[in-house]
Design a protein around this motif. Structure first.
Motif, PDB file in Angstrom:
ATOM      1  N   VAL A 171      47.103 -46.804  99.892  1.00 47.03           N
ATOM      2  CA  VAL A 171      46.014 -47.671 100.359  1.00 47.03           C
ATOM      3  C   VAL A 171      45.294 -48.324  99.174  1.00 47.03           C
ATOM      4  O   VAL A 171      44.962 -49.510  99.211  1.00 47.03           O
ATOM      5  CB  VAL A 171      45.040 -46.880 101.262  1.00 47.03           C
ATOM      6  CG1 VAL A 171      43.795 -47.704 101.583  1.00 47.03           C
ATOM      7  CG2 VAL A 171      45.745 -46.457 102.547  1.00 47.03           C
ATOM      8  N   LEU A 175      44.935 -52.347  98.644  1.00 50.72           N
ATOM      9  CA  LEU A 175      43.645 -53.032  98.459  1.00 50.72           C
ATOM     10  C   LEU A 175      43.724 -54.066  97.329  1.00 50.72           C
ATOM     11  O   LEU A 175      43.001 -55.064  97.340  1.00 50.72           O
ATOM     12  CB  LEU A 175      42.546 -52.020  98.142  1.00 50.72           C
ATOM     13  CG  LEU A 175      41.902 -51.336  99.349  1.00 50.72           C
ATOM     14  CD1 LEU A 175      41.021 -50.183  98.900  1.00 50.72           C
ATOM     15  CD2 LEU A 175      41.080 -52.320 100.169  1.00 50.72           C
ATOM     16  N   SER A 178      45.890 -57.325  99.039  1.00 48.96           N
ATOM     17  CA  SER A 178      45.660 -57.886 100.372  1.00 48.96           C
ATOM     18  C   SER A 178      44.181 -58.132 100.604  1.00 48.96           C
ATOM     19  O   SER A 178      43.328 -57.578  99.913  1.00 48.96           O
ATOM     20  CB  SER A 178      46.201 -56.950 101.447  1.00 48.96           C
ATOM     21  OG  SER A 178      45.403 -55.796 101.504  1.00 48.96           O
ATOM     22  N   ASN A 179      43.885 -58.959 101.587  1.00 47.09           N
ATOM     23  CA  ASN A 179      42.488 -59.253 101.913  1.00 47.09           C
ATOM     24  C   ASN A 179      41.897 -58.195 102.831  1.00 47.09           C
ATOM     25  O   ASN A 179      40.702 -57.973 102.850  1.00 47.09           O
ATOM     26  CB  ASN A 179      42.387 -60.607 102.621  1.00 47.09           C
ATOM     27  CG  ASN A 179      42.881 -61.727 101.744  1.00 47.09           C
ATOM     28  OD1 ASN A 179      42.757 -61.660 100.526  1.00 47.09           O
ATOM     29  ND2 ASN A 179      43.465 -62.744 102.352  1.00 47.09           N
ATOM     30  N   GLU A 180      42.768 -57.601 103.639  1.00 48.61           N
ATOM     31  CA  GLU A 180      42.277 -56.629 104.624  1.00 48.61           C
ATOM     32  C   GLU A 180      43.302 -55.535 104.784  1.00 48.61           C
ATOM     33  O   GLU A 180      44.506 -55.800 104.844  1.00 48.61           O
ATOM     34  CB  GLU A 180      42.054 -57.336 105.971  1.00 48.61           C
ATOM     35  CG  GLU A 180      41.516 -56.395 107.025  1.00 48.61           C
ATOM     36  CD  GLU A 180      41.396 -57.027 108.405  1.00 48.61           C
ATOM     37  OE1 GLU A 180      41.271 -58.259 108.516  1.00 48.61           O
ATOM     38  OE2 GLU A 180      41.455 -56.255 109.379  1.00 48.61           O
ATOM     39  N   VAL A 181      42.831 -54.317 104.870  1.00 45.23           N
ATOM     40  CA  VAL A 181      43.753 -53.218 105.160  1.00 45.23           C
ATOM     41  C   VAL A 181      43.132 -52.303 106.214  1.00 45.23           C
ATOM     42  O   VAL A 181      41.959 -51.930 106.125  1.00 45.23           O
ATOM     43  CB  VAL A 181      44.155 -52.443 103.883  1.00 45.23           C
ATOM     44  CG1 VAL A 181      42.968 -52.005 103.076  1.00 45.23           C
ATOM     45  CG2 VAL A 181      45.017 -51.244 104.216  1.00 45.23           C
ATOM     46  N   ARG A 182      43.933 -52.033 107.231  1.00 43.88           N
ATOM     47  CA  ARG A 182      43.471 -51.142 108.300  1.00 43.88           C
ATOM     48  C   ARG A 182      44.409 -49.939 108.317  1.00 43.88           C
ATOM     49  O   ARG A 182      45.618 -50.090 108.493  1.00 43.88           O
ATOM     50  CB  ARG A 182      43.523 -51.889 109.636  1.00 43.88           C
ATOM     51  CG  ARG A 182      42.972 -51.074 110.779  1.00 43.88           C
ATOM     52  CD  ARG A 182      42.790 -51.941 112.001  1.00 43.88           C
ATOM     53  NE  ARG A 182      42.677 -51.159 113.201  1.00 43.88           N
ATOM     54  CZ  ARG A 182      42.903 -51.603 114.414  1.00 43.88           C
ATOM     55  NH1 ARG A 182      43.249 -52.885 114.593  1.00 43.88           N
ATOM     56  NH2 ARG A 182      42.793 -50.822 115.454  1.00 43.88           N
ATOM     57  N   VAL A 183      43.842 -48.780 108.103  1.00 45.14           N
ATOM     58  CA  VAL A 183      44.648 -47.568 108.007  1.00 45.14           C
ATOM     59  C   VAL A 183      44.342 -46.675 109.191  1.00 45.14           C
ATOM     60  O   VAL A 183      43.185 -46.312 109.417  1.00 45.14           O
ATOM     61  CB  VAL A 183      44.289 -46.761 106.731  1.00 45.14           C
ATOM     62  CG1 VAL A 183      45.325 -45.680 106.494  1.00 45.14           C
ATOM     63  CG2 VAL A 183      44.133 -47.666 105.543  1.00 45.14           C
TER      64      VAL A 183
ATOM     65  N   LEU B 167      35.542 -49.591  95.048  1.00 46.62           N
ATOM     66  CA  LEU B 167      35.884 -49.700  96.474  1.00 46.62           C
ATOM     67  C   LEU B 167      37.070 -48.783  96.796  1.00 46.62           C
ATOM     68  O   LEU B 167      37.091 -48.116  97.838  1.00 46.62           O
ATOM     69  CB  LEU B 167      36.218 -51.161  96.814  1.00 46.62           C
ATOM     70  CG  LEU B 167      36.631 -51.442  98.257  1.00 46.62           C
ATOM     71  CD1 LEU B 167      35.488 -51.146  99.231  1.00 46.62           C
ATOM     72  CD2 LEU B 167      37.079 -52.898  98.431  1.00 46.62           C
ATOM     73  N   VAL B 171      37.095 -45.879  99.643  1.00 46.98           N
ATOM     74  CA  VAL B 171      38.071 -45.871 100.744  1.00 46.98           C
ATOM     75  C   VAL B 171      38.875 -44.565 100.743  1.00 46.98           C
ATOM     76  O   VAL B 171      39.129 -43.984 101.792  1.00 46.98           O
ATOM     77  CB  VAL B 171      38.983 -47.116 100.663  1.00 46.98           C
ATOM     78  CG1 VAL B 171      40.126 -47.017 101.660  1.00 46.98           C
ATOM     79  CG2 VAL B 171      38.170 -48.379 100.919  1.00 46.98           C
ATOM     80  N   VAL B 181      40.280 -46.277 109.083  1.00 45.48           N
ATOM     81  CA  VAL B 181      39.406 -47.060 108.209  1.00 45.48           C
ATOM     82  C   VAL B 181      39.961 -48.470 108.084  1.00 45.48           C
ATOM     83  O   VAL B 181      41.153 -48.669 107.869  1.00 45.48           O
ATOM     84  CB  VAL B 181      39.200 -46.376 106.834  1.00 45.48           C
ATOM     85  CG1 VAL B 181      40.502 -46.020 106.163  1.00 45.48           C
ATOM     86  CG2 VAL B 181      38.380 -47.251 105.892  1.00 45.48           C
ATOM     87  N   ARG B 182      39.075 -49.431 108.286  1.00 41.20           N
ATOM     88  CA  ARG B 182      39.460 -50.833 108.170  1.00 41.20           C
ATOM     89  C   ARG B 182      38.600 -51.442 107.058  1.00 41.20           C
ATOM     90  O   ARG B 182      37.373 -51.434 107.143  1.00 41.20           O
ATOM     91  CB  ARG B 182      39.215 -51.549 109.495  1.00 41.20           C
ATOM     92  CG  ARG B 182      39.691 -52.983 109.483  1.00 41.20           C
ATOM     93  CD  ARG B 182      39.672 -53.539 110.884  1.00 41.20           C
ATOM     94  NE  ARG B 182      39.695 -54.974 110.874  1.00 41.20           N
ATOM     95  CZ  ARG B 182      39.274 -55.742 111.879  1.00 41.20           C
ATOM     96  NH1 ARG B 182      38.809 -55.178 112.992  1.00 41.20           N
ATOM     97  NH2 ARG B 182      39.330 -57.035 111.791  1.00 41.20           N
ATOM     98  N   VAL B 183      39.260 -51.918 106.037  1.00 45.38           N
ATOM     99  CA  VAL B 183      38.549 -52.434 104.874  1.00 45.38           C
ATOM    100  C   VAL B 183      38.764 -53.931 104.787  1.00 45.38           C
ATOM    101  O   VAL B 183      39.905 -54.392 104.752  1.00 45.38           O
ATOM    102  CB  VAL B 183      39.103 -51.829 103.567  1.00 45.38           C
ATOM    103  CG1 VAL B 183      38.173 -52.157 102.408  1.00 45.38           C
ATOM    104  CG2 VAL B 183      39.330 -50.346 103.699  1.00 45.38           C
ATOM    105  N   ILE B 184      37.689 -54.690 104.827  1.00 41.11           N
ATOM    106  CA  ILE B 184      37.816 -56.113 104.536  1.00 41.11           C
ATOM    107  C   ILE B 184      37.319 -56.283 103.109  1.00 41.11           C
ATOM    108  O   ILE B 184      36.165 -55.981 102.799  1.00 41.11           O
ATOM    109  CB  ILE B 184      37.040 -56.968 105.551  1.00 41.11           C
ATOM    110  CG1 ILE B 184      37.568 -56.632 106.955  1.00 41.11           C
ATOM    111  CG2 ILE B 184      37.233 -58.458 105.240  1.00 41.11           C
ATOM    112  CD1 ILE B 184      36.892 -57.351 108.076  1.00 41.11           C
ATOM    113  N   ASN B 185      38.233 -56.666 102.254  1.00 43.80           N
ATOM    114  CA  ASN B 185      37.904 -56.730 100.837  1.00 43.80           C
ATOM    115  C   ASN B 185      37.062 -57.970 100.557  1.00 43.80           C
ATOM    116  O   ASN B 185      37.569 -59.068 100.393  1.00 43.80           O
ATOM    117  CB  ASN B 185      39.188 -56.734 100.006  1.00 43.80           C
ATOM    118  CG  ASN B 185      38.889 -56.664  98.528  1.00 43.80           C
ATOM    119  OD1 ASN B 185      37.742 -56.829  98.113  1.00 43.80           O
ATOM    120  ND2 ASN B 185      39.906 -56.410  97.734  1.00 43.80           N
TER     121      ASN B 185
END
Lengths: 296, 296
Positions: A171, A175, A178-183, B167, B171, B181-185
């Protein structure tokens, strides 16, 4: 000498459920097959064979038989084929694995590039990948495999038996690219709990015996975790144990076992160790009689 | 001696845009205010004041005036109040910051516990938090603050000027204590690019001069990154420079500047250094004349 077993050793919820479904089916019917070995434990597979349950890989042999889908799950197209050909299907896919398959499909439908963290050759991952439409899931077992890629939105799921630290590394790498990561953390808690208990026992032991199929991922992982800390042997049965392992430097012997290791195999291992170290302790007949290691 | 500036020093896109909007407004109208200092740079704030733009904190003083919302954004309720009271609003919120505010709202509406990685007292974070309904966002600046918490689904966004490595740590911790967990960078690329260029220059220098507001987060971060590698001074203006800094051991002097540092301040710093080291190089009048450090 002390011989102790790690907490949470042996069958997990999903394996116990699959074996119980198979044994119940064998009581009611003949002509039962599993698609591939029901669990990654040759001794258990042999025992089921003796009860009339055989393992087949070739789907041309399933016509009008009762098919058990094993705890790892099965590829989507194969399941559909079984549904048209078999007399009956008993789906013993671990419910946690089924959930992972659903997540894979949902993440894809919501526009995520699905990345599966796991071993691409493991049956659970092979099945899981098939539930992500258009064969578009990417399988990686190491963050290094992501070099050169970049994504807009990534959805991450994991083989249930992986280590959290590995998922964290994957993960972190995603990060960066990518702009967004959903785990969705699909790592099974039972695995983590068993690994932790095994590690604790390894740290309190002079020697670890890890019991389970040589083809079992989660057992191999236990052997790695223990082996990183103390001398460790990974065995399938008591017959592999050598008396020479237990010299005068060994005071504390730890046992742990993978999620697919039956109780009776563990009991045999315990009894063989007791026999070899000959310190006057009696042999046992029940898994529950093995002294469990608990931290003070 | 060599005096070089890091690539990407000074004004970022969002700051340049805000300053231009303010200067354009000052050409057309009087009676203009910014709600809080438009950027975290006292010299620029003073310059705008000289053009008739003053900074107010007290919203009772906005009646019938033209209000500029600064690049960090403003709390939702304050913006609503301005809309009812002001003659006109010029929204100079950085478009990347506006995006972050939208993400905060969306994540909340989709059922995520919103966690903002940033400094809870920074105006950007104060504003951002207000866009997450019911004051339910949690702000953390260190993963240790998550100790004892557990969540079902977490949505993570970041103050735009934070470091990616921070960050990643946050995370990783959240993965241990939540199912999803959803991360918008939302970390601004300009910040990372500037930090990287500053680090490269720091590694090729004997001394770093970091120019920018003492109240500017991103400038302080640049000073930290440089200071971890080489002797570094964080200054606001050329007047703080001491001749004694440039002894015979100093061959390569690096300059970098935060996102809110105006070009003319950087030019003054460069000229002051040239004056002190007296190696025959001429003074300059344009920012673009400062030699930029480029890796071979």
């Amino acid at each position: 000498m002390n011989v102790r077993i790690a907490q949470n050793s042996g069958f997990c919820f999903g394996v116990k459920r699959a074996i119980n479904l198979a044994l119940k089916a064998a009581e009611e019917d003949d002509n039962i097959i599993t698609i591939g070995p029901i669990i990654h434990n040759p001794q258990m597979v042999q025992k089921l064979f003796e009860q009339g349950i055989s393992s087949v890989e070739d789907l041309s042999k399933v016509e009008n038989r009762i098919a058990i889908i094993r705890s790892h799950g099965i590829e989507k197209n194969k399941k559909e084929l079984l549904e048209t050909k078999c007399k009956k299907i008993i789906d013993a896919t671990c419910p946690y694995v089924s959930k992972t398959q659903e997540f894979g499909k949902t993440l894809y439908e919501e526009g995520y590039q699905v990345i599966i963290y796991g071993d691409e050759n493991h049956p659970e991952v092979v099945a899981l990948k098939s539930y992500v439409p258009n064969n578009e899931a990417m399988v990686i077992s190491d963050p290094k495999e992501l070099k050169g890629f970049s994504f807009r939105r990534v959805g991450v799921i994991s083989q249930t038996t992986r280590k959290l630290s590995g998922l964290q590394e994957v993960v972190s790498k995603i990060l960066e690219i990518s702009n967004e990561v959903r785990v969705i953390n699909t790592i099974c808690n039972a695995t983590a709990v068993r690994q932790e208990a095994s590690l604790k026992l390894a740290k309190a032991s002079d020697l670890m015996i890890v019991v389970g199929g040589k083809n079992s991922s989660n057992t191999k992982m236990l052997a790695k975790i223990c082996g990183d800390n103390i001398k460790t042997y990974h065995i399938e049965t008591s017959q592999e144990i050598c008396k020479e392992w237990f010299d005068e430097n060994i005071q504390n012997i730890g046992i742990t076992a993978g999620a697919s290791t039956p109780d009776w195999v563990i009991v045999e291992v315990y009894n063989k160790i007791i026999e070899y170290i000959g310190n006057g302790e009696k042999q046992i007949s029940e898994f529950s009689e093995i002294p469990v290691f608990k931290e003070d």
